[in-house]
Design a protein around this motif. Structure first.
Motif, PDB file in Angstrom:
ATOM      1  N   GLU A 102       0.828  -1.200   0.000  1.00 51.96           N
ATOM      2  CA  GLU A 102       0.000   0.000   0.000  1.00 51.96           C
ATOM      3  C   GLU A 102       0.870   1.261   0.000  1.00 51.96           C
ATOM      4  N   ILE A 103       1.960   1.226   0.749  1.00 53.45           N
ATOM      5  CA  ILE A 103       2.857   2.382   0.792  1.00 53.45           C
ATOM      6  C   ILE A 103       3.542   2.575  -0.560  1.00 53.45           C
ATOM      7  N   VAL A 104       4.038   1.499  -1.127  1.00 55.21           N
ATOM      8  CA  VAL A 104       4.682   1.577  -2.437  1.00 55.21           C
ATOM      9  C   VAL A 104       3.693   2.099  -3.483  1.00 55.21           C
ATOM     10  N   GLN A 105       2.469   1.641  -3.415  1.00 54.83           N
ATOM     11  CA  GLN A 105       1.444   2.092  -4.364  1.00 54.83           C
ATOM     12  C   GLN A 105       1.201   3.595  -4.247  1.00 54.83           C
ATOM     13  N   LYS A 106       1.164   4.120  -3.039  1.00 51.38           N
ATOM     14  CA  LYS A 106       0.956   5.565  -2.869  1.00 51.38           C
ATOM     15  C   LYS A 106       2.121   6.365  -3.442  1.00 51.38           C
ATOM     16  N   PHE A 107       3.351   5.910  -3.186  1.00 47.81           N
ATOM     17  CA  PHE A 107       4.500   6.612  -3.753  1.00 47.81           C
ATOM     18  C   PHE A 107       4.434   6.586  -5.275  1.00 47.81           C
ATOM     19  N   ALA A 108       4.062   5.468  -5.851  1.00 47.25           N
ATOM     20  CA  ALA A 108       3.940   5.373  -7.311  1.00 47.25           C
ATOM     21  C   ALA A 108       2.817   6.270  -7.819  1.00 47.25           C
ATOM     22  N   GLN A 109       1.710   6.278  -7.118  1.00 51.19           N
ATOM     23  CA  GLN A 109       0.557   7.078  -7.520  1.00 51.19           C
ATOM     24  C   GLN A 109       0.910   8.561  -7.582  1.00 51.19           C
ATOM     25  N   TYR A 110       1.732   9.005  -6.673  1.00 52.58           N
ATOM     26  CA  TYR A 110       2.113  10.418  -6.623  1.00 52.58           C
ATOM     27  C   TYR A 110       3.453  10.694  -7.302  1.00 52.58           C
ATOM     28  N   ALA A 111       3.977   9.702  -8.034  1.00 52.83           N
ATOM     29  CA  ALA A 111       5.222   9.842  -8.797  1.00 52.83           C
ATOM     30  C   ALA A 111       6.375  10.343  -7.941  1.00 52.83           C
ATOM     31  N   MET A 112       6.468   9.796  -6.731  1.00 51.44           N
ATOM     32  CA  MET A 112       7.539  10.139  -5.800  1.00 51.44           C
ATOM     33  C   MET A 112       8.319   8.858  -5.526  1.00 51.44           C
ATOM     34  N   GLY A 113       9.637   8.921  -5.665  1.00 50.47           N
ATOM     35  CA  GLY A 113      10.449   7.745  -5.375  1.00 50.47           C
ATOM     36  C   GLY A 113      10.597   7.548  -3.867  1.00 50.47           C
ATOM     37  N   LEU A 114      10.763   6.307  -3.467  1.00 55.87           N
ATOM     38  CA  LEU A 114      10.959   5.954  -2.060  1.00 55.87           C
ATOM     39  C   LEU A 114      12.224   5.125  -1.930  1.00 55.87           C
TER      40      LEU A 114
END
Length: 123
Positions: free
Chosen positions: A64-76
């Motif tokens: 879920e966290i990875v999906q949010k970062f991808a959704q907002y085009a922010m690398g983690l």
């Protein structure tokens, strides 16, 4: 606390090891918002900040966290030693390996390793 740094021309928000834990999706959204506000394209979070549930894939928190970062085009970047977690879970080891092959989420043991990845990406 967190500080905006530039690594090989990439604006990166580097979070301190001390700070609020990343224990739910809202915590990830807060990091994304903070990074976006400061102009970062990547957020680096020390492994100590992640709740243990992040490393147990059956909880789905990591996904879920990875999906949010991808959704907002922010690398983690998960920064630090995760070997204790990956040795205990084949699924997590596979997840880390897949993330490291991509362009959205990386697991880096050290800042030097992270800098090398940004350098390789820049060339």
């Amino acid at each position: 606390m967190s500080a905006l740094e530039t690594m090989h021309d990439v604006p990166v928000l580097v979070c301190d090891a001390e700070g609020a834990p990343v224990a739910c999706v809202q915590d990830a959204l807060d990091l994304i918002g903070d990074g976006g506000y400061q102009g970062a394209r990547w957020v680096v979070v020390p492994v100590e900040r992640f709740d243990e549930a992040f490393f147990r894939l059956r909880t789905r928190l990591a996904g879920e966290i990875v999906q949010k970062f991808a959704q907002y085009a922010m690398g983690l970047v998960v920064l630090g030693d995760v070997s204790g977690h990956t040795e205990a879970s084949d699924a997590l080891r596979d997840f880390v390996r897949e993330c490291d092959r991509g362009h959205q989420v990386w697991f880096a043991a050290t800042r030097e390793e992270l800098a090398e990845r940004f350098a390789a990406r820049a060339s």
